[in-house]
Design a protein around this motif. Structure first.
Motif, PDB file in Angstrom:
ATOM      1  N   MET A 187       0.838  -1.180   0.000  1.00  0.00           N
ATOM      2  CA  MET A 187       0.000   0.000   0.000  1.00  0.00           C
ATOM      3  C   MET A 187       0.887   1.249   0.000  1.00  0.00           C
ATOM      4  N   THR A 188       0.608   2.168  -0.916  1.00  0.00           N
ATOM      5  CA  THR A 188       1.387   3.386  -1.047  1.00  0.00           C
ATOM      6  C   THR A 188       0.784   4.486  -0.187  1.00  0.00           C
ATOM      7  N   SER A 189       1.650   5.206   0.498  1.00  0.00           N
ATOM      8  CA  SER A 189       1.198   6.293   1.350  1.00  0.00           C
ATOM      9  C   SER A 189       0.711   7.464   0.505  1.00  0.00           C
ATOM     10  N   LYS A 190      -0.366   8.104   0.962  1.00  0.00           N
ATOM     11  CA  LYS A 190      -0.857   9.311   0.295  1.00  0.00           C
ATOM     12  C   LYS A 190      -0.032  10.513   0.697  1.00  0.00           C
ATOM     13  N   TRP A 191       0.783  10.362   1.723  1.00  0.00           N
ATOM     14  CA  TRP A 191       1.606  11.463   2.220  1.00  0.00           C
ATOM     15  C   TRP A 191       2.992  11.351   1.614  1.00  0.00           C
ATOM     16  N   ILE A 192       3.159  12.033   0.487  1.00  0.00           N
ATOM     17  CA  ILE A 192       4.447  12.016  -0.199  1.00  0.00           C
ATOM     18  C   ILE A 192       5.078  13.399  -0.041  1.00  0.00           C
ATOM     19  N   PRO A 193       6.200  13.478   0.674  1.00  0.00           N
ATOM     20  CA  PRO A 193       6.827  14.791   0.902  1.00  0.00           C
ATOM     21  C   PRO A 193       7.275  15.452  -0.406  1.00  0.00           C
ATOM     22  N   GLU A 194       7.277  16.759  -0.389  1.00  0.00           N
ATOM     23  CA  GLU A 194       7.757  17.541  -1.535  1.00  0.00           C
ATOM     24  C   GLU A 194       9.249  17.278  -1.705  1.00  0.00           C
ATOM     25  N   THR A 195       9.677  17.086  -2.928  1.00  0.00           N
ATOM     26  CA  THR A 195      11.100  16.833  -3.191  1.00  0.00           C
ATOM     27  C   THR A 195      11.728  17.888  -4.094  1.00  0.00           C
ATOM     28  N   ASP A 196      10.905  18.719  -4.733  1.00  0.00           N
ATOM     29  CA  ASP A 196      11.423  19.758  -5.609  1.00  0.00           C
ATOM     30  C   ASP A 196      12.135  20.810  -4.749  1.00  0.00           C
ATOM     31  N   LEU A 197      13.429  20.981  -4.972  1.00  0.00           N
ATOM     32  CA  LEU A 197      14.216  21.871  -4.124  1.00  0.00           C
ATOM     33  C   LEU A 197      13.767  23.331  -4.208  1.00  0.00           C
ATOM     34  N   LEU A 198      13.389  23.784  -5.385  1.00  0.00           N
ATOM     35  CA  LEU A 198      12.939  25.164  -5.518  1.00  0.00           C
ATOM     36  C   LEU A 198      11.583  25.361  -4.815  1.00  0.00           C
ATOM     37  N   ALA A 199      10.691  24.398  -4.951  1.00  0.00           N
ATOM     38  CA  ALA A 199       9.401  24.480  -4.254  1.00  0.00           C
ATOM     39  C   ALA A 199       9.623  24.473  -2.748  1.00  0.00           C
ATOM     40  N   LEU A 200      10.527  23.635  -2.271  1.00  0.00           N
ATOM     41  CA  LEU A 200      10.842  23.603  -0.843  1.00  0.00           C
ATOM     42  C   LEU A 200      11.397  24.938  -0.369  1.00  0.00           C
ATOM     43  N   ARG A 201      12.243  25.558  -1.175  1.00  0.00           N
ATOM     44  CA  ARG A 201      12.801  26.855  -0.818  1.00  0.00           C
ATOM     45  C   ARG A 201      11.705  27.909  -0.720  1.00  0.00           C
ATOM     46  N   ARG A 202      10.805  27.899  -1.704  1.00  0.00           N
ATOM     47  CA  ARG A 202       9.713  28.875  -1.700  1.00  0.00           C
ATOM     48  C   ARG A 202       8.786  28.666  -0.498  1.00  0.00           C
ATOM     49  N   LEU A 203       8.442  27.421  -0.238  1.00  0.00           N
ATOM     50  CA  LEU A 203       7.566  27.122   0.898  1.00  0.00           C
ATOM     51  C   LEU A 203       8.243  27.489   2.220  1.00  0.00           C
ATOM     52  N   GLY A 204       9.521  27.160   2.331  1.00  0.00           N
ATOM     53  CA  GLY A 204      10.269  27.496   3.540  1.00  0.00           C
ATOM     54  C   GLY A 204      10.380  28.994   3.740  1.00  0.00           C
TER      55      GLY A 204
END
Length: 165
Positions: free
Chosen positions: A1-18
């Motif tokens: 069973m695959t988790s629906k909670w998949i963390p963001e891995t895009d580094l630019l998106a992570l930077r923007r969110l952070g």
């Protein structure tokens, strides 16, 4: 069973969110300090008033949000509608506020007029086609309303004009 909670891995998106979290955190810190020290209080470490810091941190949050609109392809029409709806609700809520101290409330702007102004900006065009400069102009107009106590002839709406004629 695959988790629906998949963390963001895009580094630019992570930077923007952070960065968005960082800017929001700085604004929250100033808001908390304003509750404790008063809006007109002065931060002893920077010698800046809480209102100056609140202005700067609000601008930082707005700038980051504008970047996010474009970067994440957020639907500006939905954002505009939500801002207008929320502004109307805030105006209703603040109209019910009756301070015990008799002191003037912090709200010196007409949220319903701001909602009307936001709606009128995008009439006749797709909101996704509005330029970042237009969005900045709308945000600056609202900031001017806050600063001037609500009325500014440079940004008046039809309702504003009727109120002041």
């Amino acid at each position: 069973m695959t988790s629906k909670w998949i963390p963001e891995t895009d580094l630019l998106a992570l930077r923007r969110l952070g960065k968005t979290c960082e800017e929001l955190g700085e604004l929250v810190a100033v808001l908390g300090r304003s509750i404790c020290q008063g809006i007109d209080g002065v931060d002893p470490s920077s010698d800046e008033s809480n209102i100056e810091r609140m202005t700067k941190e609000s601008a930082d949050v707005m700038a980051q949000l504008l970047c996010n609109f474009k970067a994440f392809g957020l639907n500006r029409m939905l954002i505009d509608q939500r801002i207008a709806d929320k502004s109307e609700k805030m105006a209703e809520w603040e109209a019910m506020f009756n301070p015990v101290s008799g002191k003037e409330t912090l709200s010196k702007f007409d949220a319903a007029s701001d909602a009307e102004r936001l709606r009128s900006v995008g009439r006749g065009m797709s909101y996704n086609d509005l330029s970042e400069a237009t969005w900045k102009h709308v945000i600056l107009e609202i900031a001017m309303r806050l600063e001037t106590g609500g009325y500014n002839p440079a940004i008046e709406t039809t309702k504003d004009k009727a109120k002041h004629d």
